[in-house]
Enzyme design. Structure first.
Site, PDB file in Angstrom:
ATOM      1  N   SER A   1       0.837  -1.216   0.000  1.00 39.49           N
ATOM      2  CA  SER A   1       0.000   0.000   0.000  1.00 39.49           C
ATOM      3  C   SER A   1       0.865   1.256   0.000  1.00 39.49           C
ATOM      4  CB  SER A   1      -0.888   0.026   1.248  1.00 39.49           C
ATOM      5  OG  SER A   1      -1.826  -1.004   1.196  1.00 39.49           O
TER       6      SER A   1
ATOM      7  N   GLY B   1      -6.099  -4.017  -7.737  1.00 35.93           N
ATOM      8  CA  GLY B   1      -7.270  -3.169  -7.482  1.00 35.93           C
ATOM      9  C   GLY B   1      -6.848  -1.828  -6.903  1.00 35.93           C
TER      10      GLY B   1
ATOM     11  N   SER C   1     -13.564   1.008   2.704  1.00 37.14           N
ATOM     12  CA  SER C   1     -12.534   0.785   1.691  1.00 37.14           C
ATOM     13  C   SER C   1     -11.544   1.938   1.635  1.00 37.14           C
ATOM     14  CB  SER C   1     -13.181   0.601   0.314  1.00 37.14           C
ATOM     15  OG  SER C   1     -12.186   0.663  -0.694  1.00 37.14           O
TER      16      SER C   1
ATOM     17  N   ASP D   1      -6.795  -8.288   4.408  1.00 36.78           N
ATOM     18  CA  ASP D   1      -5.988  -9.111   3.498  1.00 36.78           C
ATOM     19  C   ASP D   1      -5.426 -10.361   4.183  1.00 36.78           C
ATOM     20  OD1 ASP D   1      -6.442  -7.317   1.460  1.00 36.78           O
ATOM     21  OD2 ASP D   1      -4.573  -6.219   1.772  1.00 36.78           O
TER      22      ASP D   1
ATOM     23  N   ARG E   1      -2.733 -14.261  -2.499  1.00 37.99           N
ATOM     24  CA  ARG E   1      -2.858 -14.612  -1.078  1.00 37.99           C
ATOM     25  C   ARG E   1      -3.478 -16.000  -0.880  1.00 37.99           C
ATOM     26  NH1 ARG E   1      -0.866  -9.950   1.003  1.00 37.99           N
ATOM     27  NH2 ARG E   1      -1.640  -8.051   0.069  1.00 37.99           N
TER      28      ARG E   1
HETATM   29  C1  S3P Z   1      -5.571  -1.350   0.061  1.00 40.71           C
HETATM   30  C2  S3P Z   1      -6.799  -1.413   0.655  1.00 40.71           C
HETATM   31  C3  S3P Z   1      -7.544  -2.666   0.868  1.00 40.71           C
HETATM   32  C4  S3P Z   1      -6.667  -3.914   0.691  1.00 40.71           C
HETATM   33  C5  S3P Z   1      -5.751  -3.782  -0.492  1.00 40.71           C
HETATM   34  C6  S3P Z   1      -4.864  -2.569  -0.357  1.00 40.71           C
HETATM   35  C7  S3P Z   1      -4.929  -0.030  -0.116  1.00 40.71           C
HETATM   36  O1  S3P Z   1      -8.609  -2.732  -0.046  1.00 40.71           O
HETATM   37  O2  S3P Z   1      -7.468  -5.053   0.558  1.00 40.71           O
HETATM   38  O3  S3P Z   1      -4.936  -4.951  -0.603  1.00 40.71           O
HETATM   39  O4  S3P Z   1      -3.714   0.016  -0.360  1.00 40.71           O
HETATM   40  O5  S3P Z   1      -5.634   0.987   0.010  1.00 40.71           O
HETATM   41  P1  S3P Z   1     -10.007  -2.001   0.287  1.00 40.71           P
HETATM   42  O6  S3P Z   1      -9.679  -0.651   0.754  1.00 40.71           O
HETATM   43  O7  S3P Z   1     -10.802  -1.964  -0.980  1.00 40.71           O
HETATM   44  O8  S3P Z   1     -10.647  -2.858   1.346  1.00 40.71           O
END
Ligand code: S3P
Length: 455
Positions: free
Chosen positions: A29, A103, A180, A333, A408
């Protein structure tokens, strides 16, 4: 992950006790955000400890395509120099932005370009094109951006997607309908190039790396607690971000794999150094401690503005517990590998509040449940809960598990296979490169038994 190619099956066999000291790679992140914020700042940002994994490299390529100058230095240490262009000065990319499996990259960058006056085109791998994007396009449309998305078989709002950025963005005040950090960050990034104040309200605290990064680059967001207990995060747009060097802490989500592997092998004694300890990320450590895990947090300190600690973990007798739903965002995660731990525990582990797992790199609730049942685990899956009933002995194993492009899932079953009576095979280990390219080497050094399978 790259499209096509030949799958790489891998077998995990029961190992002896694990031992040694290790350090996992940089936080995913924070690595994405380092590249994004460095590109928006004025001046040069030096990054070290960057996670050099596929997801982050896709973000790097995209930021270059949007006009930033990024030099990725050879050698160890994840060193990158970024010459940023300044807020609002990104330029139209002349290629499709392929976000691979990520994502986070897709959602954050869609937010970023939404308030720039040009068109851009996003796509991703077979997993990412199934994931919902309406959660970002809905609020960004309110800000004035337009989208053309694919109506996938899971419903509208899927990649590939065209983003028609607006040159007259409107600030919004938006309450997140889902917990999120990706959606929160997409809106805050769009707000950076929007006049006035853009506010995101979250009922459940999610990871705050975007807020921390804004402060690090000299434009701290205003953070208020509302009467109903929710948090409002406000950015004032069109400010100047000042370049600021970053040392990326190591990834607690990656640390969870050696952590659980050591817990489920009797006699293990493993130390994981300098693990990122941001309290929005450490729910799994607390949960494993509540299950009876012998986990000691040592040498707590702050490195480059982020809390880190060394974690010593010993093989333990785990017991089933109820994991509070409110904790889900702080360990979202880590559930797949927690399921592996619960499968080795004695008694029932009940985990509610898991609906978001259904829209990750795979439907992690269904994918894990399917693989665990094939390995002889007694469980009940509902729309947003999982109940695992463990005997106190590791499950049988002896199955080949589909990992459906989900890093994962792949790593969780390789961890579980360290304890099962019969080996576990995963159909494809390549997705691991998404987040943890040195996983196999690092785990083998601790004593894990992992073999590439001749198909
Ligand atoms: C993340 C937020 C999470 C996490 C992803 C990384 C980020 O997703 O699952 O692996 O870096 O902001 P969500 O915010 O959609 O839950």
């Amino acid at each position: 992950m790259a499209h096509g190619g030949t799958p790489l099956p891998m077998i995990a066999r029961r190992s002896d006790a694990l031992s040694g000291t290790t350090r996992v790679p940089g936080d995913k992140s924070i690595s994405h955000r380092s590249l994004i914020f460095g590109s928006l700042a004025v001046g040069r940002t030096e990054v070290s400890g960057l996670l050099e994994a596929e997801d982050v490299l896709n973000t790097m390529a995209a930021m270059r395509a949007l006009g930033a100058t990024i030099t990725h230095h050879d050698g160890p240490g994840g060193r990158v120099s970024i010459d940023g262009v300044g807020v609002g000065a990104l330029t139209e990319p002349d290629c499709v932005l392929d976000m691979g499996n990520s994502g986070t990259a897709a959602r954050l960058l869609v937010g970023l370009v939404a308030t720039h006056p040009f068109n851009s085109f996003f796509t991703g791998d077979a997993s990412l094109v199934k994931r919902p994007m309406a959660r970002v396009t809905d609020p960004l449309s309110e800000m004035g951006c337009a989208f053309l998305t694919r109506a996938g078989e899971m419903g509208a709002g899927r990649l590939p997607m065209m983003v028609q950025g607006t040159d007259t963005p409107v600030p919004i005040r938006y309450r997140l309908p889902v917990a999120s950090a990706q959606v929160k960050s997409a809106i805050l990034l769009a707000g950076l190039n929007t006049p006035g104040e853009t506010t995101v309200i979250e009922d459940v605290p999610t990871r705050d790396h975007t807020e921390n990064m804004l402060a690090h680059f000299g434009v701290p967001p205003r953070i208020e607690t509302l009467e109903d207990g929710a948090t409002a995060i406000t950015v004032t747009g069109q400010q100047r971000l000042k370049a600021a060097d970053i040392i990326v802490p190591t990834d607690p989500s990656s640390a969870a794999f050696p952590l659980v592997a050591a817990l489920i092998r009797p006699g293990s004694d493993v130390t994981i150094e300098a693990v990122g300890m941001n309290d929005r990320r450490t729910g799994v450590i607390l949960t494993l401690q509540e299950m009876g895990g012998d986990i000691t947090i040592m040498n707590e300190r702050v490195e480059a503005g982020e809390p880190v600690a060394d974690i010593r973990v010993k093989g333990s007798v785990l017991e089933g517990i109820e994991v509070p739903a409110e904790r889900a965002a702080s360990m979202i995660d880590e559930y797949p590998v927690l399921f592996a731990a619960a499968a080795c525990a004695k008694g029932t582990t009940y985990m509610p509040g898991l609906h978001e797992l259904r829209v990750k790199e795979s439907d992690r609730l269904a994918t894990m449940a399917r693989g665990l049942v094939a390995c002889g685990v007694d469980l009940t899956e509902t729309e947003d809960t999982l109940t695992i009933r463990g005997s106190g002995e590791p499950p049988r194993g002896g199955a080949t598990v589909e990992t459906v492009l989900d890093h994962r899932i792949a790593m969780s079953f390789l961890v579980l296979g360290q304890a099962t009576a019969e080996p576990i095979t995963i159909d494809d280990a390549r997705p691991i490169a998404t987040s943890f390219p040195i996983f196999t080497k690092l785990m083998e050094k601790l004593g894990c038994q992992l073999v590439r399978s001749p198909v």
